[in-house]
Design a protein around this motif. Sequence first.
Motif, PDB file in Angstrom:
ATOM      1  N   VAL A 107      33.538  38.666  37.841  1.00  0.00           N
ATOM      2  CA  VAL A 107      33.847  38.611  39.271  1.00  0.00           C
ATOM      3  C   VAL A 107      33.842  40.016  39.870  1.00  0.00           C
ATOM      4  CG1 VAL A 107      35.644  38.071  40.964  1.00  0.00           C
ATOM      5  CG2 VAL A 107      35.082  36.416  39.175  1.00  0.00           C
ATOM      6  N   ASP A 108      34.457  40.964  39.180  1.00  0.00           N
ATOM      7  CA  ASP A 108      34.458  42.342  39.676  1.00  0.00           C
ATOM      8  C   ASP A 108      33.035  42.883  39.821  1.00  0.00           C
ATOM      9  OD1 ASP A 108      37.211  42.573  39.913  1.00  0.00           O
ATOM     10  OD2 ASP A 108      37.462  43.485  37.928  1.00  0.00           O
ATOM     11  N   ILE A 109      32.208  42.646  38.826  1.00  0.00           N
ATOM     12  CA  ILE A 109      30.822  43.128  38.867  1.00  0.00           C
ATOM     13  C   ILE A 109      30.051  42.437  39.991  1.00  0.00           C
ATOM     14  CG2 ILE A 109      28.629  43.181  37.596  1.00  0.00           C
ATOM     15  CD1 ILE A 109      30.376  43.589  35.022  1.00  0.00           C
ATOM     16  N   ILE A 110      30.235  41.138  40.125  1.00  0.00           N
ATOM     17  CA  ILE A 110      29.558  40.380  41.187  1.00  0.00           C
ATOM     18  C   ILE A 110      29.921  40.946  42.554  1.00  0.00           C
ATOM     19  CG2 ILE A 110      29.534  38.145  42.382  1.00  0.00           C
ATOM     20  CD1 ILE A 110      29.765  36.871  39.519  1.00  0.00           C
ATOM     21  N   LEU A 131      35.011  24.113  33.935  1.00  0.00           N
ATOM     22  CA  LEU A 131      34.617  25.304  34.694  1.00  0.00           C
ATOM     23  C   LEU A 131      35.146  25.252  36.119  1.00  0.00           C
ATOM     24  CD1 LEU A 131      30.941  26.310  33.878  1.00  0.00           C
ATOM     25  CD2 LEU A 131      33.016  27.636  33.526  1.00  0.00           C
ATOM     26  N   ARG A 132      35.146  24.072  36.712  1.00  0.00           N
ATOM     27  CA  ARG A 132      35.640  23.936  38.081  1.00  0.00           C
ATOM     28  C   ARG A 132      37.100  24.363  38.163  1.00  0.00           C
ATOM     29  NH1 ARG A 132      38.578  21.211  41.138  1.00  0.00           N
ATOM     30  NH2 ARG A 132      39.048  19.589  39.653  1.00  0.00           N
ATOM     31  N   ARG A 133      37.913  23.962  37.196  1.00  0.00           N
ATOM     32  CA  ARG A 133      39.323  24.359  37.194  1.00  0.00           C
ATOM     33  C   ARG A 133      39.463  25.880  37.067  1.00  0.00           C
ATOM     34  NH1 ARG A 133      39.626  19.742  33.939  1.00  0.00           N
ATOM     35  NH2 ARG A 133      39.806  21.019  32.058  1.00  0.00           N
ATOM     36  N   VAL A 134      38.662  26.480  36.183  1.00  0.00           N
ATOM     37  CA  VAL A 134      38.691  27.938  36.012  1.00  0.00           C
ATOM     38  C   VAL A 134      38.237  28.617  37.292  1.00  0.00           C
ATOM     39  CG1 VAL A 134      37.630  29.874  34.785  1.00  0.00           C
ATOM     40  CG2 VAL A 134      38.385  27.869  33.504  1.00  0.00           C
ATOM     41  N   TYR A 135      37.117  28.159  37.858  1.00  0.00           N
ATOM     42  CA  TYR A 135      36.577  28.771  39.068  1.00  0.00           C
ATOM     43  C   TYR A 135      37.545  28.634  40.239  1.00  0.00           C
ATOM     44  CZ  TYR A 135      31.924  29.246  36.923  1.00  0.00           C
ATOM     45  OH  TYR A 135      30.866  29.591  36.125  1.00  0.00           O
ATOM     46  N   ASP A 136      38.160  27.447  40.394  1.00  0.00           N
ATOM     47  CA  ASP A 136      39.117  27.261  41.488  1.00  0.00           C
ATOM     48  C   ASP A 136      40.215  28.312  41.429  1.00  0.00           C
ATOM     49  OD1 ASP A 136      37.801  25.051  42.521  1.00  0.00           O
ATOM     50  OD2 ASP A 136      39.289  23.589  41.841  1.00  0.00           O
ATOM     51  N   ARG A 137      40.770  28.502  40.251  1.00  0.00           N
ATOM     52  CA  ARG A 137      41.868  29.459  40.074  1.00  0.00           C
ATOM     53  C   ARG A 137      41.394  30.890  40.346  1.00  0.00           C
ATOM     54  NH1 ARG A 137      43.306  27.313  35.680  1.00  0.00           N
ATOM     55  NH2 ARG A 137      42.187  28.671  34.252  1.00  0.00           N
ATOM     56  N   LEU A 138      40.258  31.275  39.749  1.00  0.00           N
ATOM     57  CA  LEU A 138      39.746  32.634  39.924  1.00  0.00           C
ATOM     58  C   LEU A 138      39.329  32.923  41.357  1.00  0.00           C
ATOM     59  CD1 LEU A 138      37.590  33.334  36.756  1.00  0.00           C
ATOM     60  CD2 LEU A 138      39.607  34.572  37.500  1.00  0.00           C
ATOM     61  N   VAL A 139      38.632  31.988  41.961  1.00  0.00           N
ATOM     62  CA  VAL A 139      38.144  32.189  43.329  1.00  0.00           C
ATOM     63  C   VAL A 139      39.319  32.357  44.279  1.00  0.00           C
ATOM     64  CG1 VAL A 139      36.996  31.022  45.258  1.00  0.00           C
ATOM     65  CG2 VAL A 139      35.906  31.099  43.020  1.00  0.00           C
ATOM     66  N   LYS A 140      40.326  31.509  44.155  1.00  0.00           N
ATOM     67  CA  LYS A 140      41.491  31.614  45.041  1.00  0.00           C
ATOM     68  C   LYS A 140      42.240  32.927  44.800  1.00  0.00           C
ATOM     69  CE  LYS A 140      41.865  26.671  45.579  1.00  0.00           C
ATOM     70  NZ  LYS A 140      42.475  25.444  45.113  1.00  0.00           N
ATOM     71  N   GLN A 141      42.373  33.313  43.547  1.00  0.00           N
ATOM     72  CA  GLN A 141      43.063  34.566  43.213  1.00  0.00           C
ATOM     73  C   GLN A 141      42.323  35.762  43.809  1.00  0.00           C
ATOM     74  OE1 GLN A 141      43.201  35.279  38.997  1.00  0.00           O
ATOM     75  NE2 GLN A 141      44.107  37.290  39.215  1.00  0.00           N
ATOM     76  N   TYR A 142      41.008  35.850  43.583  1.00  0.00           N
ATOM     77  CA  TYR A 142      40.240  36.986  44.093  1.00  0.00           C
ATOM     78  C   TYR A 142      40.116  36.953  45.607  1.00  0.00           C
ATOM     79  CZ  TYR A 142      39.053  39.295  39.801  1.00  0.00           C
ATOM     80  OH  TYR A 142      39.139  40.011  38.656  1.00  0.00           O
ATOM     81  N   ALA A 143      40.041  35.775  46.186  1.00  0.00           N
ATOM     82  CA  ALA A 143      39.961  35.687  47.642  1.00  0.00           C
ATOM     83  C   ALA A 143      41.217  36.266  48.277  1.00  0.00           C
ATOM     84  CB  ALA A 143      39.768  34.236  48.067  1.00  0.00           C
ATOM     85  N   ALA A 144      42.362  35.974  47.703  1.00  0.00           N
ATOM     86  CA  ALA A 144      43.621  36.498  48.235  1.00  0.00           C
ATOM     87  C   ALA A 144      43.701  38.019  48.051  1.00  0.00           C
ATOM     88  CB  ALA A 144      44.800  35.814  47.557  1.00  0.00           C
ATOM     89  N   LYS A 146      41.232  40.240  47.587  1.00  0.00           N
ATOM     90  CA  LYS A 146      40.172  40.988  48.268  1.00  0.00           C
ATOM     91  C   LYS A 146      40.003  40.579  49.728  1.00  0.00           C
ATOM     92  CE  LYS A 146      38.361  42.754  44.315  1.00  0.00           C
ATOM     93  NZ  LYS A 146      38.180  44.111  43.981  1.00  0.00           N
ATOM     94  N   ASN A 147      40.837  39.651  50.212  1.00  0.00           N
ATOM     95  CA  ASN A 147      40.763  39.181  51.591  1.00  0.00           C
ATOM     96  C   ASN A 147      39.380  38.613  51.909  1.00  0.00           C
ATOM     97  OD1 ASN A 147      41.820  38.627  54.120  1.00  0.00           O
ATOM     98  ND2 ASN A 147      41.106  40.573  54.967  1.00  0.00           N
ATOM     99  N   LEU A 148      38.922  37.702  51.061  1.00  0.00           N
ATOM    100  CA  LEU A 148      37.609  37.086  51.226  1.00  0.00           C
ATOM    101  C   LEU A 148      37.750  35.680  51.792  1.00  0.00           C
ATOM    102  CD1 LEU A 148      36.109  38.075  47.758  1.00  0.00           C
ATOM    103  CD2 LEU A 148      35.709  39.201  49.949  1.00  0.00           C
ATOM    104  N   GLU A 149      36.800  35.295  52.594  1.00  0.00           N
ATOM    105  CA  GLU A 149      36.744  33.943  53.124  1.00  0.00           C
ATOM    106  C   GLU A 149      36.028  33.058  52.098  1.00  0.00           C
ATOM    107  OE1 GLU A 149      34.792  31.650  56.969  1.00  0.00           O
ATOM    108  OE2 GLU A 149      34.948  33.830  56.964  1.00  0.00           O
ATOM    109  N   VAL A 150      36.656  31.930  51.744  1.00  0.00           N
ATOM    110  CA  VAL A 150      36.112  31.041  50.717  1.00  0.00           C
ATOM    111  C   VAL A 150      36.068  29.615  51.245  1.00  0.00           C
ATOM    112  CG1 VAL A 150      36.523  30.056  48.432  1.00  0.00           C
ATOM    113  CG2 VAL A 150      37.030  32.449  48.840  1.00  0.00           C
ATOM    114  N   HIS A 151      34.994  28.915  50.917  1.00  0.00           N
ATOM    115  CA  HIS A 151      34.869  27.495  51.217  1.00  0.00           C
ATOM    116  C   HIS A 151      34.504  26.786  49.915  1.00  0.00           C
ATOM    117  CE1 HIS A 151      35.116  28.047  55.543  1.00  0.00           C
ATOM    118  NE2 HIS A 151      34.409  29.137  55.335  1.00  0.00           N
ATOM    119  N   ILE A 152      35.264  25.742  49.597  1.00  0.00           N
ATOM    120  CA  ILE A 152      35.034  24.986  48.369  1.00  0.00           C
ATOM    121  C   ILE A 152      34.913  23.513  48.736  1.00  0.00           C
ATOM    122  CG2 ILE A 152      35.965  24.338  46.108  1.00  0.00           C
ATOM    123  CD1 ILE A 152      37.707  26.904  46.242  1.00  0.00           C
TER     124      ILE A 152
END
Length: 169
Positions: A107-110, A131-144, A146-152
Amino acid sequence: MPRHSHDILHDELQGFDIYRYIDINFIFSDKINRQITFRLIFCKYESGNVILDKFFSKALSTITISVISFYNIDAENNEKCDALFDKPSAAPKLTISETRYLYSTLVDIILRIAETEAIHFLTFQAYSEALRRVYDRLVKQYAAIKNLEVHIEGACYVIRTDNTNENEN
């Protein structure tokens, strides 16, 4: 405590305009026999992403969008793998600590590549429920963080990597 490390194998993205990638070698728990090289892929978005069309339709012609994915390069041309994204049988089974390191590093590299390459949106899909469970957790964590807008929606994800407040709709 196990020490994990990684090495980005290229100075810049490889490939051509539509399909570009970078290889990252991971060594888990300081053990050379627990290493995996993953290929992180950035494909230029062409059309057909329901979430992008729904939320950002007016801005799509003026922004850079990349579809991202990654796979273990040992799956390439491996007759024991039915698909490129299969786990090769010789690949080590990662511990929770190793998995956390892998995903957080990816995620950091991306996000660094998105900033460097001026990619405004990243989109990807989880190919399994685990993977969806892992991604949900990671995406929400990084969005918060890094202040990123996310749509799932289901297993499909869109992350807005630029923090501009343009009105897309």
